[in-house]
Design a protein around this motif. Structure first.
Motif, short mmCIF file in Angstrom:
data_model
loop_
_atom_site.label_atom_id
_atom_site.label_comp_id
_atom_site.label_asym_id
_atom_site.label_seq_id
_atom_site.Cartn_x
_atom_site.Cartn_y
_atom_site.Cartn_z
N VAL A 264 7.93 3.91 -5.29
CA VAL A 264 6.52 4.29 -5.41
C VAL A 264 5.63 3.34 -4.63
N ALA A 265 5.83 2.05 -4.80
CA ALA A 265 5.00 1.07 -4.11
C ALA A 265 5.17 1.16 -2.60
N ARG A 266 6.40 1.36 -2.15
CA ARG A 266 6.64 1.36 -0.71
C ARG A 266 6.12 2.63 -0.04
N VAL A 267 6.32 3.76 -0.66
CA VAL A 267 5.80 5.00 -0.08
C VAL A 267 4.28 5.02 -0.15
N THR A 268 3.71 4.54 -1.25
CA THR A 268 2.26 4.48 -1.38
C THR A 268 1.65 3.59 -0.30
N ALA A 269 2.30 2.45 -0.04
CA ALA A 269 1.79 1.53 0.98
C ALA A 269 1.80 2.17 2.36
N TRP A 270 2.86 2.91 2.67
CA TRP A 270 2.92 3.55 3.99
C TRP A 270 1.91 4.68 4.10
N GLY A 272 -0.90 4.72 2.73
CA GLY A 272 -2.16 4.02 2.96
C GLY A 272 -2.35 3.68 4.43
N ASP A 273 -1.27 3.26 5.09
CA ASP A 273 -1.34 2.97 6.53
C ASP A 273 -1.68 4.23 7.32
N VAL A 290 -11.85 4.76 16.31
CA VAL A 290 -12.50 5.11 15.05
C VAL A 290 -12.72 6.61 14.93
N ASP A 291 -13.05 7.24 16.06
CA ASP A 291 -13.32 8.68 16.04
C ASP A 291 -12.09 9.51 16.41
N GLY A 292 -10.92 8.90 16.41
CA GLY A 292 -9.70 9.62 16.77
C GLY A 292 -9.24 10.55 15.66
N GLU A 293 -8.31 11.43 16.01
CA GLU A 293 -7.77 12.38 15.03
C GLU A 293 -6.91 11.63 14.02
N PRO A 294 -7.10 11.85 12.72
CA PRO A 294 -6.34 11.12 11.70
C PRO A 294 -4.84 11.42 11.76
N ALA A 295 -4.04 10.41 11.48
CA ALA A 295 -2.59 10.61 11.38
C ALA A 295 -2.21 11.22 10.04
N TYR A 296 -3.05 10.98 9.03
CA TYR A 296 -2.76 11.49 7.69
C TYR A 296 -3.28 12.91 7.59
#
Length: 436
Positions: A264-270, A272-273, A290-296
């Protein structure tokens, strides 16, 4: 049918610009006069019915042979990428060998050429001096033969018989297996990863997911952002398809959180990145704009290629996988992380990305998890025995201590005059005075 066949042709023919099928026979009437009938080995006629006349065949135009560029590319990409690469490379090696040996490989070839080629492979082996496995040779036969037009293919059955004889009489090789990266070794690998960096957090998250899902490398790279959901006590992971389950619905599976994996901690951290990362722009200074297309984004890959500074790599030249990582990249990451942890080899076997499939299966088998449950966990077919026969490492990856009887021999054989050999460090002396 009123007239017996007097002549047959086995070729593709054009009659007044019409397209005829492969393996076509034309039936002329006796004496050479009258209509010509069109028949193939697949024609079915009712009693008294005549085959279609050749001059009544459908006329094709340019339109009947033209597709869009996208459709043409899609047809050329048929089959999984690894299948296409293996198929094409096998055929190219055969063509290169034929050219070097003064033989003809295209547009068609002969059975004798095929026999000579596989005799060469069995006699000389691989460039590294090891033997080709019979199963690999059988795969090569299928790839090469299927590349030729039906009716012009060499006789692959003859070569297959040769390979089976080779299996029984000559082949002595042992199948190379990957080590099983069982949990205690995986923890060692995770402990050496600097998870204060984005690359470290990405790799740690990938390793625990691959172990928890018993994933092949390509399956972990195919994960999308929407395929992972964080729960209070674990992580849900969705597999759209796998090597053994290409069709049908995908499936969700749960990985429970535990202190050793910290999934959980490791997947959550990634994740977040990923929320902080933006697609790079064109030109210098355009990393993570800053204005680039989000990876998420739900339909984007979960795991991405990163620069040494932890930004997204530009993927304009990645024409095969696009934004997705390749299975080879995952394998290189796993090997590098294992080497850094001092476990590049486990009981003589190499650690590869496949070790994260063999390792958890071995742990499950050691814990007496039933075969049926392991098949479900690893996405093997219900009646498969692969998890027992191929992916279990009961004699390896179980912490067998490194011991060599030659440890008792001093370096360079320099025994002290008149003195017995000292036991190797860490091994108590035998009651009878011998090192154990």
């Amino acid at each position: 049918m009123t007239a017996p066949a007097t002549q047959a042709t086995e070729a593709v023919e054009l009659i007044e610009a019409e397209l005829l099928d492969d393996a076509a026979d034309r039936l002329p009437v006796p004496g050479g006069a009258g209509p010509v009938y069109r028949i193939t080995r697949h024609t079915i006629l009712a009693e008294g019915e005549l085959p279609p006349r050749a001059d009544e065949q459908v006329r094709f135009t340019e339109r009947d042979f033209t597709v869009s560029r996208a459709a043409k590319e899609r047809s050329g990409r048929r089959g999984a990428r690894n299948t296409r690469v293996n198929r094409d490379s096998s055929r190219e090696r055969y063509k290169a060998w034929c050219a070097a040996d003064g033989r003809v490989a295209e547009p068609t070839t002969t059975t004798a050429n095929l026999v000579a080629y596989f005799d060469h492979l069995m006699a000389t082996g691989k460039p590294d001096g090891t033997q080709y496995s019979p199963d690999s040779l059988l795969a090569y036969v299928g790839r090469i033969v299927s590349g030729y037009t039906k009716g012009e293919r060499p006789d692959g059955s003859l070569v297959r018989d040769m390979i089976e004889d080779y299996r029984m009489e000559e082949y002595t090789g042992e199948k190379e297996q990957s080590a099983g990266l069982t949990l205690k070794y995986l923890v060692q690998v995770l402990d050496t990863i600097d998870e204060s960096t984005r690359i470290g957090r990405r790799d740690a998250a990938m390793l625990v997911l691959q172990y928890g899902m018993l994933y092949r490398s390509i399956e972990v790279t195919n994960l999308l952002v929407r395929h992972v959901r964080i729960d209070s006590d674990g992580v849900w992971v969705f597999t759209a398809k796998s090597k053994t389950r290409r069709k049908g619905k995908g499936r969700w599976r749960f990985i429970r959180d535990r202190p050793d994996l910290k999934v959980v901690a490791r997947v959550t951290a990634w994740l977040g990145d990923l929320r902080e990362l933006r697609e790079p722009g064109i030109g210098r200074g355009q990393q993570n704009p800053v204005d680039g297309e989000p990876a998420y984004q739900p339909a984007k890959p979960l795991f991405r290629a990163l620069t040494t500074r932890g930004n997204l790599k530009r993927r304009a030249n990645a024409t095969v996988r696009g934004l997705f990582l390749t299975g080879r990249a995952v394998n290189e990451m796993v090997q590098a992380r294992a080497a850094a942890a001092g476990v590049a080899l486990i009981d003589g076997l190499k650690v590869t990305s496949h070790s994260l499939r063999a390792g958890p299966n071995t742990d499950l088998a050691t814990a007496d998890v039933p075969l049926e449950e392991r098949n479900e966990a690893g996405d093997w077919s219900k009646d498969s025995t692969l998890s027992d026969d191929t992916y279990n490492r009961p004699d390896g990856s179980q912490g067998v201590r490194k011991h060599d009887a030659l440890d008792a021999v001093p370096l360079y054989g320099d025994f002290p005059a008149g003195a017995p050999a000292e036991p190797a460090p860490g091994f108590p002396p035998d009651p009878d005075g011998d090192a154990t």
